[in-house]
Design an enzyme around this catalytic site. Structure first.
Site, PDB file in Angstrom:
ATOM      1  N   HIS A  35      -9.141  -5.460   2.491  1.00 51.26           N
ATOM      2  CA  HIS A  35      -7.771  -5.960   2.693  1.00 51.26           C
ATOM      3  C   HIS A  35      -7.769  -7.481   2.812  1.00 51.26           C
ATOM      4  O   HIS A  35      -8.666  -8.067   3.401  1.00 51.26           O
ATOM      5  CB  HIS A  35      -7.157  -5.330   3.950  1.00 51.26           C
ATOM      6  N   ASP A  48      -4.671   0.023  -5.238  1.00 53.72           N
ATOM      7  CA  ASP A  48      -3.266   0.146  -4.819  1.00 53.72           C
ATOM      8  C   ASP A  48      -2.387  -0.952  -5.414  1.00 53.72           C
ATOM      9  O   ASP A  48      -1.276  -0.705  -5.860  1.00 53.72           O
ATOM     10  CB  ASP A  48      -3.109   0.242  -3.292  1.00 53.72           C
ATOM     11  N   HIS A  49      -2.895  -2.178  -5.441  1.00 53.74           N
ATOM     12  CA  HIS A  49      -2.095  -3.310  -5.944  1.00 53.74           C
ATOM     13  C   HIS A  49      -3.005  -4.509  -6.131  1.00 53.74           C
ATOM     14  O   HIS A  49      -4.202  -4.440  -5.860  1.00 53.74           O
ATOM     15  CB  HIS A  49      -0.946  -3.637  -4.983  1.00 53.74           C
ATOM     16  N   THR A  91       0.823  -1.214   0.000  1.00 53.84           N
ATOM     17  CA  THR A  91       0.000   0.000   0.000  1.00 53.84           C
ATOM     18  C   THR A  91       0.858   1.265   0.000  1.00 53.84           C
ATOM     19  O   THR A  91       0.572   2.226  -0.708  1.00 53.84           O
ATOM     20  CB  THR A  91      -0.902   0.038   1.244  1.00 53.84           C
TER      21      THR A  91
HETATM   22  C1  GP9 Z   1      -3.142  -0.727   6.331  1.00 47.33           C
HETATM   23  C2  GP9 Z   1      -3.084  -0.974   4.874  1.00 47.33           C
HETATM   24  C3  GP9 Z   1      -2.358  -2.234   4.570  1.00 47.33           C
HETATM   25  O1  GP9 Z   1      -2.908   0.554   6.749  1.00 47.33           O
HETATM   26  O2  GP9 Z   1      -2.814   0.125   4.147  1.00 47.33           O
HETATM   27  O3  GP9 Z   1      -1.292  -2.206   3.720  1.00 47.33           O
HETATM   28  P1  GP9 Z   1      -0.854  -3.462   2.825  1.00 47.33           P
HETATM   29  O4  GP9 Z   1      -0.785  -4.657   3.729  1.00 47.33           O
HETATM   30  O5  GP9 Z   1      -1.887  -3.649   1.751  1.00 47.33           O
HETATM   31  O6  GP9 Z   1       0.470  -3.076   2.257  1.00 47.33           O
HETATM   32 MN    MN Z   2      -2.800  -2.493   0.194  1.00 42.73          MN
END
Ligand code: GP9
Ligand code: MN
Length: 371
Positions: free
Chosen positions: A159, A219-220, A46
């Site tokens: 998530h 994000d990914h 993220t």
């Molecule tokens: C939690 C979220 C998680 O703040 O942004 O990040 P990730 O595990 O997807 O890198």
């Molecule tokens: Mn993420």
């Protein structure tokens, strides 16, 4: 809005007869939609996506910039917006220290970080406050703000591992995928899509929508490689080879302009690093003295998506560089990788220079030089 684990293949896709992302699909029709926007994140997950969008730098090879280089003097989107009289804030309903955000955000130039401690924990989905509650409470804050402002929002409900308590989800029957990892993913994304739909409606109800440039991207990836066969079946691919797998590593990216102006689908090859130059152009902000690795997607014909390992895709090809093979991106036919020598070199340089700039903390110096 940076959306957690929102991968491109869910867009305009149905499961068991129902659209997975009906709200995004609708919004895309009134937006500039980039359907070849590749995931360029590395180990920083993220936080790498945040970095790409807000600095137009590439993630580093070893670890994450947020953890290792939070002391750097960044040239960034929030700082540039601030210099153009926008207030800046970032909103994310998770622990402020996660990904070193509480240190990194001020360094990136965000005036305010609204985090877990500032939200009422009235609805919990997955890792924290539900996306719906997040959007509702965030909007309350935005309503109080003097205009103009840049607000960067990061969602959380979708998530990994997606097996959330579903009591705040509305009815969505994923049929044969019910109670599987993949089904949980689709349900989580469907929930977040609904939360985004709610947010858009609320922007309209508060007369803010026609005064807003709204950008939304994932994000990914959301589906890891061990689940590749389920994904293959879902999208109708017989043979999920490396070409098909890498080609699927895209995230959706839309930019909605007031009154749906300039709505179109733009197929240019692109990725997170292109966010900042594209947004600056749309906002009418001069950026020739700002060092950025990305392209302004509104004014480029030739684009490129670059993965941290050096794999890349331009408008016509997909190169699995380290494996020594390339493909025609449309047909999947092998393409002589030697014909891509210059591009391969350029990609290598870009990643190397980005790393050097970060390691030596010289972004500010480059900016001064460009002046
Ligand atoms: C939690 C979220 C998680 O703040 O942004 O990040 P990730 O595990 O997807 O890198
Ligand atoms: Mn993420």
């Amino acid at each position: 809005i940076q959306v957690e684990a929102l991968q491109e293949f869910v867009i305009n896709r149905k499961v068991n007869g129902f659209e997975v992302t009906p709200n995004l699909n609708k919004l895309i029709k009134e937006s500039i939609y980039f359907d070849n926007y590749y995931c360029e994140t590395g180990l920083g997950g993220t936080s790498d996506a945040e970095l790409l969008a807000n600095t137009s730098l590439f993630p580093i090879k070893d670890g994450s910039v947020y953890m290792r280089y939070s002391g750097n003097d960044f040239v960034s989107l929030p700082k540039t917006m601030k210099a153009n009289h926008y207030d800046t804030m970032v909103m994310h309903a998770f622990k402020p220290g996660f990904w070193n955000r509480s240190v990194m955000y001020p360094q990136l130039g965000f005036d305010e970080f609204i985090n877990k401690q500032d939200y009422e924990h009235d609805e919990i989905v997955g890792m924290g406050v539900s996306d719906k509650s997040f959007f509702r409470q965030s909007l309350e804050r935005m309503k109080e703000k003097d205009k103009p402002f840049y607000s960067f929002m990061i969602t959380l409900s979708s998530h990994f591992p997606y097996n959330n308590d579903k009591k705040f989800y509305s009815e969505f029957d994923v049929g044969e995928y019910k109670n599987t990892f993949f089904g949980d993913y689709l349900e989580a994304i469907h929930y977040t899509d609904e939360a985004i739909g709610y947010f858009v409606e609320e922007l309209k109800n508060n007369d803010m929508f026609d005064d807003t440039v709204l950008a939304i991207y994932g994000d990914h990836y959301g589906i890891s490689k061990d689940k590749k066969d389920v994904l293959a079946k879902f999208v109708g691919i017989d043979n999920m080879d490396d070409f098909n797998w890498v080609k699927l590593q895209k995230v959706p990216m839309l930019i909605h302009l007031p009154e749906g102006k300039n709505a179109e689908i733009n197929h240019i090859a692109s990725g997170g690093v292109d966010f900042m130059p594209t947004i600056l152009n749309i906002m009418g902000i001069e950026s020739k003295d700002i060092p950025m690795f990305g392209n302004d997607l509104m004014n480029s014909k030739e684009g490129i998506g670059i993965m941290p390992n050096g794999y890349f895709m331009d408008n016509e090809h997909l190169s699995l560089t380290a494996d020594g093979v390339a493909f025609d991106i449309e047909t999947g036919k092998e393409y002589p990788i030697d014909n891509l020598k210059d591009k391969t070199e350029e990609v290598k340089k870009k990643l190397y220079y980005s790393d050097l700039i970060i390691q030596n903390n010289i972004m500010g110096k480059i900016k001064d030089y460009l002046k």
